[in-house]
Motif scaffolding. Structure first.
Motif, PDB file in Angstrom:
ATOM      1  N   VAL A  15       0.866  -1.183   0.000  1.00  0.00           N
ATOM      2  CA  VAL A  15       0.000   0.000   0.000  1.00  0.00           C
ATOM      3  C   VAL A  15       0.900   1.229   0.000  1.00  0.00           C
ATOM      4  CG1 VAL A  15      -1.960  -1.113   1.120  1.00  0.00           C
ATOM      5  CG2 VAL A  15      -0.254   0.001   2.520  1.00  0.00           C
ATOM      6  N   TYR A  16       0.452   2.254  -0.695  1.00  0.00           N
ATOM      7  CA  TYR A  16       1.250   3.475  -0.710  1.00  0.00           C
ATOM      8  C   TYR A  16       0.370   4.697  -0.538  1.00  0.00           C
ATOM      9  CZ  TYR A  16      -0.055   3.866  -5.671  1.00  0.00           C
ATOM     10  OH  TYR A  16      -0.745   3.960  -6.842  1.00  0.00           O
ATOM     11  N   ASP A  17       1.001   5.758  -0.088  1.00  0.00           N
ATOM     12  CA  ASP A  17       0.334   7.042   0.080  1.00  0.00           C
ATOM     13  C   ASP A  17       1.294   8.109  -0.445  1.00  0.00           C
ATOM     14  OD1 ASP A  17      -1.453   9.010   0.807  1.00  0.00           O
ATOM     15  OD2 ASP A  17      -0.901   8.993   2.920  1.00  0.00           O
ATOM     16  N   VAL A  18       0.913   8.759  -1.522  1.00  0.00           N
ATOM     17  CA  VAL A  18       1.736   9.810  -2.110  1.00  0.00           C
ATOM     18  C   VAL A  18       1.043  11.141  -1.865  1.00  0.00           C
ATOM     19  CG1 VAL A  18       2.667  10.749  -4.268  1.00  0.00           C
ATOM     20  CG2 VAL A  18       2.709   8.283  -3.859  1.00  0.00           C
ATOM     21  N   ASN A  19       1.767  12.073  -1.295  1.00  0.00           N
ATOM     22  CA  ASN A  19       1.233  13.395  -0.991  1.00  0.00           C
ATOM     23  C   ASN A  19       1.097  14.187  -2.291  1.00  0.00           C
ATOM     24  OD1 ASN A  19       1.025  16.167  -0.308  1.00  0.00           O
ATOM     25  ND2 ASN A  19       1.891  15.746   1.701  1.00  0.00           N
ATOM     26  N   VAL A  28       5.286  11.779  -9.026  1.00  0.00           N
ATOM     27  CA  VAL A  28       5.702  10.724  -8.099  1.00  0.00           C
ATOM     28  C   VAL A  28       4.660   9.615  -8.099  1.00  0.00           C
ATOM     29  CG1 VAL A  28       6.138  10.149  -5.667  1.00  0.00           C
ATOM     30  CG2 VAL A  28       7.078  12.258  -6.631  1.00  0.00           C
ATOM     31  N   LEU A  29       3.394   9.981  -8.033  1.00  0.00           N
ATOM     32  CA  LEU A  29       2.305   9.010  -8.025  1.00  0.00           C
ATOM     33  C   LEU A  29       2.350   8.120  -9.273  1.00  0.00           C
ATOM     34  CD1 LEU A  29      -0.324   7.986  -6.687  1.00  0.00           C
ATOM     35  CD2 LEU A  29      -1.536   9.705  -8.026  1.00  0.00           C
ATOM     36  N   ARG A  30       2.531   8.717 -10.444  1.00  0.00           N
ATOM     37  CA  ARG A  30       2.608   7.934 -11.685  1.00  0.00           C
ATOM     38  C   ARG A  30       3.786   6.953 -11.661  1.00  0.00           C
ATOM     39  NH1 ARG A  30       1.120  12.796 -13.764  1.00  0.00           N
ATOM     40  NH2 ARG A  30       3.236  13.390 -14.345  1.00  0.00           N
ATOM     41  N   LYS A  31       4.929   7.411 -11.202  1.00  0.00           N
ATOM     42  CA  LYS A  31       6.122   6.552 -11.162  1.00  0.00           C
ATOM     43  C   LYS A  31       5.951   5.407 -10.168  1.00  0.00           C
ATOM     44  CE  LYS A  31       9.181  10.229 -12.632  1.00  0.00           C
ATOM     45  NZ  LYS A  31      10.169  11.228 -12.231  1.00  0.00           N
ATOM     46  N   VAL A  32       5.386   5.705  -9.017  1.00  0.00           N
ATOM     47  CA  VAL A  32       5.158   4.664  -8.004  1.00  0.00           C
ATOM     48  C   VAL A  32       4.162   3.642  -8.534  1.00  0.00           C
ATOM     49  CG1 VAL A  32       4.158   4.219  -5.714  1.00  0.00           C
ATOM     50  CG2 VAL A  32       5.811   6.073  -6.016  1.00  0.00           C
ATOM     51  N   PHE A  33       3.067   4.109  -9.119  1.00  0.00           N
ATOM     52  CA  PHE A  33       2.060   3.209  -9.671  1.00  0.00           C
ATOM     53  C   PHE A  33       2.658   2.289 -10.739  1.00  0.00           C
ATOM     54  CE2 PHE A  33      -1.169   2.001 -12.722  1.00  0.00           C
ATOM     55  CZ  PHE A  33      -2.174   1.499 -11.908  1.00  0.00           C
ATOM     56  N   CYS A  36       5.010  -0.352  -9.202  1.00  0.00           N
ATOM     57  CA  CYS A  36       4.263  -1.411  -8.512  1.00  0.00           C
ATOM     58  C   CYS A  36       3.612  -2.353  -9.520  1.00  0.00           C
ATOM     59  CB  CYS A  36       3.208  -0.808  -7.594  1.00  0.00           C
ATOM     60  SG  CYS A  36       3.879   0.079  -6.180  1.00  0.00           S
ATOM     61  N   LYS A  37       3.080  -1.799 -10.594  1.00  0.00           N
ATOM     62  CA  LYS A  37       2.384  -2.602 -11.613  1.00  0.00           C
ATOM     63  C   LYS A  37       3.334  -3.567 -12.329  1.00  0.00           C
ATOM     64  CE  LYS A  37      -1.504  -2.036 -14.589  1.00  0.00           C
ATOM     65  NZ  LYS A  37      -2.449  -2.946 -14.002  1.00  0.00           N
ATOM     66  N   LYS A  38       4.614  -3.246 -12.378  1.00  0.00           N
ATOM     67  CA  LYS A  38       5.600  -4.143 -12.993  1.00  0.00           C
ATOM     68  C   LYS A  38       5.757  -5.440 -12.196  1.00  0.00           C
ATOM     69  CE  LYS A  38       9.634  -2.315 -13.553  1.00  0.00           C
ATOM     70  NZ  LYS A  38      10.815  -1.433 -13.613  1.00  0.00           N
ATOM     71  N   TYR A  39       5.533  -5.374 -10.892  1.00  0.00           N
ATOM     72  CA  TYR A  39       5.816  -6.509 -10.019  1.00  0.00           C
ATOM     73  C   TYR A  39       4.577  -7.182  -9.428  1.00  0.00           C
ATOM     74  CZ  TYR A  39      10.610  -4.802 -10.077  1.00  0.00           C
ATOM     75  OH  TYR A  39      11.860  -4.404 -10.480  1.00  0.00           O
ATOM     76  N   ASN A  45      -7.294   1.270  -5.607  1.00  0.00           N
ATOM     77  CA  ASN A  45      -6.554   2.534  -5.634  1.00  0.00           C
ATOM     78  C   ASN A  45      -5.053   2.413  -5.378  1.00  0.00           C
ATOM     79  OD1 ASN A  45      -8.820   3.877  -6.430  1.00  0.00           O
ATOM     80  ND2 ASN A  45      -9.365   4.551  -4.390  1.00  0.00           N
ATOM     81  N   SER A  46      -4.603   2.497  -4.172  1.00  0.00           N
ATOM     82  CA  SER A  46      -3.165   2.469  -3.867  1.00  0.00           C
ATOM     83  C   SER A  46      -2.756   1.141  -3.254  1.00  0.00           C
ATOM     84  CB  SER A  46      -2.825   3.610  -2.911  1.00  0.00           C
ATOM     85  OG  SER A  46      -3.129   4.843  -3.510  1.00  0.00           O
ATOM     86  N   VAL A  47      -3.352   0.053  -3.728  1.00  0.00           N
ATOM     87  CA  VAL A  47      -3.090  -1.271  -3.151  1.00  0.00           C
ATOM     88  C   VAL A  47      -2.737  -2.262  -4.259  1.00  0.00           C
ATOM     89  CG1 VAL A  47      -4.026  -3.153  -1.740  1.00  0.00           C
ATOM     90  CG2 VAL A  47      -4.759  -0.799  -1.306  1.00  0.00           C
ATOM     91  N   PHE A  48      -1.665  -2.998  -4.023  1.00  0.00           N
ATOM     92  CA  PHE A  48      -1.207  -4.042  -4.939  1.00  0.00           C
ATOM     93  C   PHE A  48      -0.948  -5.298  -4.134  1.00  0.00           C
ATOM     94  CE2 PHE A  48      -0.315  -0.211  -7.200  1.00  0.00           C
ATOM     95  CZ  PHE A  48      -0.335  -0.535  -8.540  1.00  0.00           C
ATOM     96  N   GLU A  49      -1.009  -6.462  -4.800  1.00  0.00           N
ATOM     97  CA  GLU A  49      -0.655  -7.700  -4.125  1.00  0.00           C
ATOM     98  C   GLU A  49      -0.124  -8.704  -5.125  1.00  0.00           C
ATOM     99  OE1 GLU A  49      -3.900  -9.668  -2.146  1.00  0.00           O
ATOM    100  OE2 GLU A  49      -5.128  -9.704  -3.936  1.00  0.00           O
ATOM    101  N   GLY A  50       0.565  -9.707  -4.607  1.00  0.00           N
ATOM    102  CA  GLY A  50       1.067 -10.765  -5.461  1.00  0.00           C
ATOM    103  C   GLY A  50       2.222 -11.505  -4.817  1.00  0.00           C
TER     104      GLY A  50
END
Length: 103
Positions: A15-19, A28-33, A36-39, A45-50
């Motif tokens: 989970v992430y939170d970008v100000n 920053v939000l685009r780069k973080v997203f 995360c989507k690569k892995y 919203n701001s949640v990934f799993e795998g």
């Protein structure tokens, strides 16, 4: 990775939170997203799993560390040896369990 066997697989919820109050927040939000989507699989919203290998988790953290602003943003990784040790319960609007391919 603390507490997990070297070289093994792990199940991760990130989970992430970008100000977004400052101008560079959107970048920053685009780069973080995208990182995360690569892995991992985007589930909300701001949640990934795998499932990741330890080496993949290290790469993910290294990449994210380049983008997040330590005084403004945060990323939390919840790690488990396997998804089988995790009970998942959905409340509210659930269109699809995007992680059903892990079952």
């Amino acid at each position: 990775m603390k507490g997990l066997k070297c070289g093994g697989n792990m199940y991760v919820i990130l989970v992430y939170d970008v100000n977004l109050e400052e101008k560079e927040g959107q970048a920053v939000l685009r780069k973080v997203f995208k990182t995360c989507k690569k892995y991992l699989i985007h589930i909300q919203n701001s949640v990934f799993e795998g499932e990741l290998l330890e080496s993949q988790a290290i790469k993910l953290k290294t990449e994210l560390d380049r983008y997040i602003r330590k005084d403004k943003d945060s990323v939390i990784l919840f790690k488990s040896r396997s998804q089988q040790w995790l009970d998942k319960e959905f409340l509210g609007k659930v269109e699809d369990d995007k992680t059903s391919n892990f079952l």
